[in-house]
Write a protein that holds these residues in place. Structure first.
Motif, PDB file in Angstrom:
ATOM      1  N   ILE A 165       0.863  -1.196   0.000  1.00 53.51           N
ATOM      2  CA  ILE A 165       0.000   0.000   0.000  1.00 53.51           C
ATOM      3  C   ILE A 165       0.888   1.229   0.000  1.00 53.51           C
ATOM      4  O   ILE A 165       1.726   1.395   0.901  1.00 53.51           O
ATOM      5  CB  ILE A 165      -0.927   0.024   1.240  1.00 53.51           C
ATOM      6  CG1 ILE A 165      -1.712  -1.288   1.336  1.00 53.51           C
ATOM      7  CG2 ILE A 165      -1.889   1.208   1.171  1.00 53.51           C
ATOM      8  CD1 ILE A 165      -2.391  -1.493   2.668  1.00 53.51           C
ATOM      9  N   LYS A 166       0.692   2.078  -0.979  1.00 60.97           N
ATOM     10  CA  LYS A 166       1.514   3.289  -1.064  1.00 60.97           C
ATOM     11  C   LYS A 166       0.856   4.437  -0.298  1.00 60.97           C
ATOM     12  O   LYS A 166      -0.364   4.496  -0.191  1.00 60.97           O
ATOM     13  CB  LYS A 166       1.698   3.683  -2.522  1.00 60.97           C
ATOM     14  CG  LYS A 166       2.658   2.759  -3.260  1.00 60.97           C
ATOM     15  CD  LYS A 166       2.925   3.256  -4.655  1.00 60.97           C
ATOM     16  CE  LYS A 166       3.915   2.314  -5.334  1.00 60.97           C
ATOM     17  NZ  LYS A 166       3.976   2.534  -6.762  1.00 60.97           N
ATOM     18  N   ASP A 217     -12.908  -1.842   3.430  1.00 61.63           N
ATOM     19  CA  ASP A 217     -11.643  -1.828   2.690  1.00 61.63           C
ATOM     20  C   ASP A 217     -10.482  -1.415   3.599  1.00 61.63           C
ATOM     21  O   ASP A 217     -10.321  -0.238   3.918  1.00 61.63           O
ATOM     22  CB  ASP A 217     -11.745  -0.884   1.489  1.00 61.63           C
ATOM     23  CG  ASP A 217     -10.597  -1.104   0.511  1.00 61.63           C
ATOM     24  OD1 ASP A 217      -9.596  -1.734   0.903  1.00 61.63           O
ATOM     25  OD2 ASP A 217     -10.715  -0.665  -0.647  1.00 61.63           O
ATOM     26  N   GLY A 218      -9.709  -2.388   4.011  1.00 61.04           N
ATOM     27  CA  GLY A 218      -8.555  -2.117   4.874  1.00 61.04           C
ATOM     28  C   GLY A 218      -7.321  -1.715   4.111  1.00 61.04           C
ATOM     29  O   GLY A 218      -6.268  -1.473   4.708  1.00 61.04           O
ATOM     30  N   THR A 219      -7.430  -1.628   2.775  1.00 60.96           N
ATOM     31  CA  THR A 219      -6.246  -1.342   1.950  1.00 60.96           C
ATOM     32  C   THR A 219      -6.364  -0.037   1.170  1.00 60.96           C
ATOM     33  O   THR A 219      -5.452   0.313   0.424  1.00 60.96           O
ATOM     34  CB  THR A 219      -6.018  -2.482   0.930  1.00 60.96           C
ATOM     35  OG1 THR A 219      -7.146  -2.528   0.044  1.00 60.96           O
ATOM     36  CG2 THR A 219      -5.880  -3.827   1.622  1.00 60.96           C
ATOM     37  N   PRO A 233      -3.106 -10.091   7.126  1.00 55.85           N
ATOM     38  CA  PRO A 233      -3.160  -9.053   6.087  1.00 55.85           C
ATOM     39  C   PRO A 233      -4.535  -8.387   6.001  1.00 55.85           C
ATOM     40  O   PRO A 233      -5.568  -9.068   6.058  1.00 55.85           O
ATOM     41  CB  PRO A 233      -2.860  -9.830   4.796  1.00 55.85           C
ATOM     42  CG  PRO A 233      -2.128 -11.043   5.239  1.00 55.85           C
ATOM     43  CD  PRO A 233      -2.677 -11.391   6.590  1.00 55.85           C
ATOM     44  N   ARG A 234      -4.518  -7.064   5.876  1.00 56.46           N
ATOM     45  CA  ARG A 234      -5.762  -6.333   5.592  1.00 56.46           C
ATOM     46  C   ARG A 234      -6.227  -6.693   4.190  1.00 56.46           C
ATOM     47  O   ARG A 234      -5.432  -7.050   3.327  1.00 56.46           O
ATOM     48  CB  ARG A 234      -5.504  -4.824   5.651  1.00 56.46           C
ATOM     49  CG  ARG A 234      -5.210  -4.303   7.040  1.00 56.46           C
ATOM     50  CD  ARG A 234      -6.470  -4.116   7.837  1.00 56.46           C
ATOM     51  NE  ARG A 234      -6.241  -3.350   9.043  1.00 56.46           N
ATOM     52  CZ  ARG A 234      -7.112  -3.278  10.034  1.00 56.46           C
ATOM     53  NH1 ARG A 234      -8.264  -3.926   9.959  1.00 56.46           N
ATOM     54  NH2 ARG A 234      -6.843  -2.551  11.099  1.00 56.46           N
ATOM     55  N   ARG A 235      -7.494  -6.545   3.939  1.00 58.25           N
ATOM     56  CA  ARG A 235      -8.019  -6.840   2.604  1.00 58.25           C
ATOM     57  C   ARG A 235      -9.271  -6.015   2.331  1.00 58.25           C
ATOM     58  O   ARG A 235      -9.740  -5.287   3.199  1.00 58.25           O
ATOM     59  CB  ARG A 235      -8.330  -8.324   2.467  1.00 58.25           C
ATOM     60  CG  ARG A 235      -9.391  -8.805   3.442  1.00 58.25           C
ATOM     61  CD  ARG A 235      -9.968 -10.132   3.015  1.00 58.25           C
ATOM     62  NE  ARG A 235      -9.089 -11.259   3.297  1.00 58.25           N
ATOM     63  CZ  ARG A 235      -9.478 -12.522   3.209  1.00 58.25           C
ATOM     64  NH1 ARG A 235     -10.707 -12.814   2.842  1.00 58.25           N
ATOM     65  NH2 ARG A 235      -8.651 -13.509   3.498  1.00 58.25           N
TER      66      ARG A 235
END
Lengths: 462, 452
Positions: free
Chosen positions: B111-112, B283-285, B301-303
Motif C-alpha cells: 500500500i503506497k 476496505d482495509g487497503t 493481512p488487511r483486505r
C-alpha cells in the motif's frame, strides 16, 4: 515520585513559565471480559506516567510521557509548546489564585482489588453469567466486563501544591441479549465505586444484583409494546432524570462550554419551572464522582447550578474562574496522565420536591414512565437525546405495561419550564461514565419528575 | 518515539521468552505513537499538546487458557515483567475449548502513501498555523460564526507484531488533521455546533473545502424552520449515517455477533437486504483511509471485503478466533484494545459506493423533506434489533427543492434494515471521513417526529 516531580517543576520555573504542574501516576490496573463464559480479556498492567502542563506567555503546553527519567526534557518541551500556542493569542490565559494544599490522602479498603485472586474475579463473572442466563430462557448472549484500579496519583505545582491521592476503582458491567421469534433485544447495567475495594462486589454489585438489574430489562424489552412517536406527558424516574441532569443541563453549566451554549448570559435568570433545584456535589462522601481535591489541587465543592429555578452557579476550573469571574468550584478532572484536566461534573442531581409518587400520575390519560436509559447525548443548543431501555405506559393515571425501544429528545432549556411536579421521595444514584474527550466516573440522579406535554418528544416505532 | 524495527525486536524477545517460560503460544503487539496537536477554545488557540506513547500488549496461551498484559515501557526488563503477569493470568484462567491457534504467516498487501515525511517532520508552529488559518478563514467568511472548539494535529505511528507461529511484521504510518466546530448566535440561543474536518496521511489539507462546508451550514442554521411530523424523504449526510450504521448494521456484520446469535442478518448471506443502489465494502487497503494498514492487530493481512453488493449481503467481517470457530477465513478485521487487552472485531474503512447524481440535483427534487447533517443518539440504538431513534442536529428543512433552515429537535425513527431498503438515490461525490468514505444517501418514507 514527589521528589522527581518537584525537581521538574523547578526546571519549569527556571525556564520562565508562569505556572508548572506535574501529575504523576503509579497504578495497577486490570480489565477482564467474559463473553458467554469465555474469557476474552484478562489483562493486568502496571502503569506509570507523568502529565506536564505549563503556562507560558498566556497559553498552555502539555506533554504526557511514560518516561520518568526524562522529565526535564518533557518540561522543556511543554514550555516550547506553550510558546508556540501563545504566538496567536490575543488575550492571555491567567489562573485564579488558590491556596496551596500539601496533603497525603489515605484510603482504606477492606479488599484492595490488586490482592484479590484472579480466580475469584473469574468466578464472580461466571456466577453473574449463570445468574443472568437462569433469569430467562430467552437470554441468548451475555458479556460481562470488570475493571479495577489501585494506586496513587501525585500533584505538584509551581504554586506550592503537593498532594498524593488514592486511585481506586471497581467497576462491573454486563451487556445482555435476548431473542424471541426473530426479535432481538438488549440491555446493560453498570455499578462502580471509587472509594471501596473488591468488598463492593461482594456486598453491592453482587452477581445476583447485576443479573437481576440487567436481565429484567431484557425481558421487559421482549415483552414490551412498540413505543408511540410524538409528544406526551411523562414521568422520569431517578436514573433517567439523572442522565438529563448530566447530559442535557450539566454540560451546559460547565464554564468552558457555557459561553458557546444556550446557558450563555443566563446566570441569575430564571431557567426552570418553580421549585426546581439542581446540584453538582463533589463532596458527597463515598459517591462515585467525589474526591477531596480536583486535578489542579482545588478542593471539591457543592455547586448549586439551579437554585429556586434560577441559574446560580457554573462549574469552573482555575482558568475559567479567572476568565469569567466565577467561584473556584474544584471541577478540573483528568482521566489519567494521558490527558490535561478539563471541567467535568462529579455527582449531579435534582433535589427532591413536595409531591407524592401517586400525585405525579394524576390526570395523565396517556403518557410514559421512564425508568432506565441506554446512552444519552447533548449538544450546545441544548438539544438532547436519550435512549430508554426500561419504560412503561401510563394509562388513565396508572402505571401500565412495558414499552420497547423508546427514545426521548427535547431542548433542555425549554423542557425545564415543562416540569409540573417533583417527588419528595429520596432516590438512588445512577453510576456511570461521562465522555468529554476523556473518561470520568460520575454519579447522577434525582427524584421522579413529571413533565407536561410538549416538554419531551418521543421517538418510537409505533 | 521508538521505531518499528526496535519494536519488532522487542516483540521477538517476548515471543522467545514466553515460549521459554512455558507458554503454548505467545503474541506481542507493540506501537509507538507521537502526536503534536493544537487545541482551539473560544476562538483562540488555547494549548499545544504533545503525546509520545509506547505500548506493548502481550497475549499468552497455556493450553487453551489465555492471559494478557500491557506495559507502556518498551524495555526488555519491563516486558519480561508484563509477560510474567500474562502467564500468571493464563494459568488462573478457564480453558476455551474453541481456541485452536494464533494466525499463521501470510503475504501482506503493498500500500503506497501510508507514510509522509512532511507529517513526521511537522513541528508545533506549523500545527498551530493550520488551525489558525482554518479558524480565521471561517470567521472571515461568515458574520457571527464563532469557533467553539477544534484543532489540528500531526502524528506518526510505528507498530510491530510477532507471534509463536512465525509472523513477524512491522510498519509505520502518518496521520494529520484539521478540525473545527463552530456556532452562531440566533434569537432562541445558539445554532447547533457544526463540525467539519479533513483527515489524511499528508499535510495537503483542502482548507477551501472545509471552510466552505462549515460556513455554508452555519449560514443555513442561522435560519430556523418548523418541522412536520409524518413520513418524509430524508437525505442523510455521511457524517450522520456513519454513526447510525456503526451502532446497528456494522454490529450485525461482526463475525462474533453473527456466531453468538446477536445479528439479525446472520442467515441472510446471498439475500437482498438493501436497495439495489446500496454497495458497501470494508476496505482495509484503501490508501485514503486513515484506518488503512498492511496488517490488522493479529498480524493478518488487511483486505477488501465486499459486505453488500447491489443490495445483496455478501460477507461478514472476521478475526482469526471467530473465523476459525465458524470455518471461514479471517478478513483482517481484528482490533486490539492495547491497554485492556481484548481483541475484538471492528471495520477498517467502510466504503459506500457513490451514485451518479450531484447532491444539488437530489435536493432540488425534494418537495418536502429534510437533510440530516449530524445526529444525536446513534449510540443508544438497539445494536441487536437495528432499531434507532435519533435526533437530527442539525436537520435542515427542504421545501420545493430548497434548503430553508434548521429544524430544532427533529427526530427520525426506524430500523436500519428497513432504512437500507428505503434508499432511493446515492449522490456521486464521496466524502472522506474517519472510518467511512461515502456520499449522501436519499431515503424515502422515513418516520419523522417534529417537536410540538
Amino acid at each position: 515520585m514527589f521528589d522527581r516531580l518537584e525537581r521538574a517543576v523547578e526546571r519549569g520555573r527556571d525556564l520562565g513559565a508562569s505556572y508548572v504542574e506535574l501529575r504523576g501516576e503509579d497504578g495497577f490496573l486490570e480489565f477482564l471480559q467474559m463473553d458467554d463464559g469465555r474469557v476474552n480479556a484478562l489483562t493486568q498492567r502496571i502503569e506509570r506516567g507523568v502529565a506536564i502542563r505549563v503556562l507560558a506567555d498566556g497559553a498552555w503546553g502539555f506533554v504526557s510521557t511514560g518516561k520518568l527519567d526524562g522529565l526535564d526534557g518533557a518540561v522543556k518541551e511543554a514550555y516550547s509548546m506553550a510558546k508556540a500556542a501563545a504566538r496567536t493569542r490575543k488575550d492571555k490565559i491567567s489562573l485564579a489564585n488558590v491556596k496551596a494544599y500539601r496533603e497525603v490522602i489515605e484510603l482504606k479498603v477492606d479488599r484492595d482489588p490488586r490482592d484479590v485472586p484472579i480466580e475469584e474475579k473469574i468466578a464472580y463473572m461466571q456466577d453473574m453469567t449463570k445468574a443472568i442466563r437462569d433469569y430467562d430462557e430467552r437470554i441468548t448472549a451475555v458479556t460481562v466486563k470488570v475493571r479495577t484500579a489501585s494506586g496513587s496519583k501525585y500533584l505538584v505545582t509551581s504554586d506550592g501544591a503537593r498532594i498524593r491521592s488514592p486511585i481506586m476503582l471497581v467497576w462491573s458491567y454486563p451487556w445482555v441479549t435476548g431473542k424471541e421469534k426473530g426479535q432481538l433485544s438488549a440491555a446493560r447495567h453498570e455499578e462502580a465505586s471509587t472509594h471501596r475495594g473488591w468488598e463492593y462486589m461482594d456486598e453491592v454489585a453482587t452477581p445476583q444484583h447485576m443479573a437481576e438489574q440487567v436481565a429484567k430489562r431484557v425481558k421487559l424489552q421482549l415483552e414490551g409494546v412498540p413505543a408511540k412517536g410524538g409528544s406526551f406527558p411523562c414521568i422520569t424516574g431517578p436514573r433517567v432524570i439523572g442522565v438529563l441532569a448530566h447530559e442535557a443541563l450539566g454540560h451546559l453549566a460547565e464554564a468552558d462550554l457555557t459561553i458557546n451554549s444556550s446557558f450563555n448570559g443566563k446566570l441569575g435568570k430564571v431557567v426552570a419551572s418553580e421549585g426546581v433545584n439542581m446540584i453538582d456535589d463533589g463532596t458527597d462522601p463515598g459517591n462515585l464522582g467525589t474526591s477531596r481535591y480536583d486535578d489542579e489541587g482545588v478542593p471539591s465543592s457543592k455547586v448549586e447550578i439551579i437554585r429556586d429555578s434560577v441559574l446560580t452557579e457554573l462549574l469552573s476550573n482555575r482558568e475559567y474562574s479567572a476568565k469569567s469571574d466565577l467561584r473556584l468550584t474544584g471541577n478540573a478532572r483528568a482521566e489519567s496522565y494521558l490527558h490535561p484536566p478539563i471541567i467535568r461534573m462529579r455527582n449531579t442531581y435534582f433535589e427532591t420536591g413536595d409531591h407524592s409518587f401517586e400525585e405525579l400520575f394524576e390526570g395523565i390519560d396517556f403518557g410514559y414512565y421512564l425508568a432506565d436509559f441506554r446512552g444519552g447525548q447533548a449538544q450546545m443548543n441544548a438539544s438532547f437525546q436519550v435512549g430508554i431501555q426500561e419504560a412503561y405506559e401510563i394509562v388513565d393515571g396508572e402505571m401500565g405495561g412495558p414499552v420497547r425501544d423508546l427514545s426521548i429528545s427535547g431542548i433542555a432549556t425549554d423542557s425545564l419550564f415543562k416540569i409540573e411536579g417533583i417527588s419528595k421521595e429520596e432516590f438512588p444514584y445512577e453510576l456511570g461514565r461521562c465522555g468529554k474527550g476523556q473518561e470520568a466516573f460520575v454519579a447522577s440522579g434525582g427524584p421522579d419528575i413529571r413533565f407536561g406535554k410538549g416538554g419531551i418528544t418521543f421517538g418510537g416505532q409505533g | 518515539m521508538t521505531d518499528e524495527r526496535t519494536l519488532l525486536e522487542l516483540c521477538r524477545h517476548i515471543v522467545a521468552s514466553g515460549e521459554r517460560m512455558g507458554a503454548t503460544a505467545v503474541e506481542a503487539q507493540a506501537s509507538s505513537t507521537s502526536e503534536v496537536e493544537s487545541n482551539i477554545e473560544l476562538s483562540q488557540i488555547s494549548s499545544v499538546n504533545r503525546k509520545d506513547l509506547d505500548g506493548i500488549a502481550i497475549r499468552t496461551f497455556v493450553g487453551q487458557r489465555m492471559g494478557s498484559a500491557f506495559t507502556n515501557i518498551p524495555t526488555k526488563k519491563t516486558v519480561d515483567e508484563a509477560l510474567s503477569l500474562a502467564l500468571k493470568a493464563a494459568k488462573a484462567s478457564t480453558p476455551d475449548e474453541d481456541w485452536t491457534s494464533l494466525p499463521k504467516p501470510a503475504k501482506y498487501p503493498a500500500i503506497k502513501g501510508l507514510w509522509h515525511d512532511s507529517v513526521a517532520d511537522c513541528d508545533s508552529a506549523r500545527v498551530v498555523e493550520f488551525a489558525e488559518e482554518y479558524m480565521s478563514r471561517a470567521i472571515g467568511a461568515e458574520p457571527g460564526l464563532m469557533p467553539a472548539y477544534g484543532g489540528s494535529g500531526a502524528g506518526t505511528e510505528h507498530s510491530a507484531y510477532a507471534n509463536s507461529n512465525g509472523i513477524e511484521h512491522a510498519e509505520r504510518g502518518t496521520t494529520a488533521y484539521v478540525f473545527l466546530a463552530a456556532i452562531a448566535q440566533i434569537e432562541s440561543g445558539v445554532t447547533p455546533a457544526i463540525g467539519s474536518y479533513d483527515i489524511r496521511r499528508d499535510l495537503k489539507f483542502d482548507l477551501d473545502w472545509v471552510v466552505e462546508d462549515i460556513v455554508s451550514m452555519i449560514r443555513l442554521c442561522k435560519r430556523t424552520s418548523e418541522g412536520v411530523s409524518g413520513s418524509h424523504t430524508v437525505i442523510f449526510h455521511p457524517d450522520a449515517y456513519q454513526q447510525m450504521l456503526f451502532y446497528t448494521l456494522i454490529q450485525s456484520i461482526r463475525g462474533d455477533n453473527v456466531a453468538r446469535g446477536k445479528s439479525m442478518i446472520a442467515d441472510k448471506i446471498g439475500e437482498a437486504i438493501a436497495s439495489k443502489l446500496v454497495t458497501i465494502v470494508d476496505d482495509g487497503t484503501i490508501p485514503e483511509g486513515v484506518a488503512t494498514s498492511m496488517a490488522d492487530d493479529e498480524g493478518v493481512p488487511r483486505r477488501r471485503t465486499p459486505i453488500i453488493e447491489k443490495g445483496v449481503l455478501r460477507s461478514f467481517i472476521w478475526d482469526s478466533y471467530w473465523a476459525s470457530k465458524m470455518g471461514v477465513e479471517s478478513t483482517g478485521n481484528a482490533s486490539r484494545s492495547m491497554r485492556q487487552g481484548q481483541v475484538e472485531l471492528s471495520p477498517s474503512t467502510v466504503v459506500v459506493e457513490p451514485g451518479k447524481r450531484d447532491i444539488k440535483d437530489l435536493v432540488s427534487e425534494v418537495k418536502h423533506g429534510y437533510l440530516v447533517r449530524d445526529v444525536q443518539g446513534a449510540h443508544s440504538s438497539n445494536p441487536e434489533s437495528g432499531d434507532f431513534s435519533i435526533v437530527g442536529n442539525p436537520a435542515v428543512l427542504i421545501e420545493d427543492g430548497e434548503m430553508k433552515g434548521a429544524v430544532h429537535g427533529l427526530m427520525v425513527s426506524g430500523n436500519v434494515f428497513d432504512l437500507m431498503k428505503q434508499v432511493v438515490d446515492v449522490a456521486k461525490t464521496p466524502l472522506v471521513l474517519q472510518g467511512l468514505i461515502g456520499p449522501e444517501i436519499v431515503c424515502e418514507d422515513m418516520k419523522v417526529i417534529a417537536r410540538e
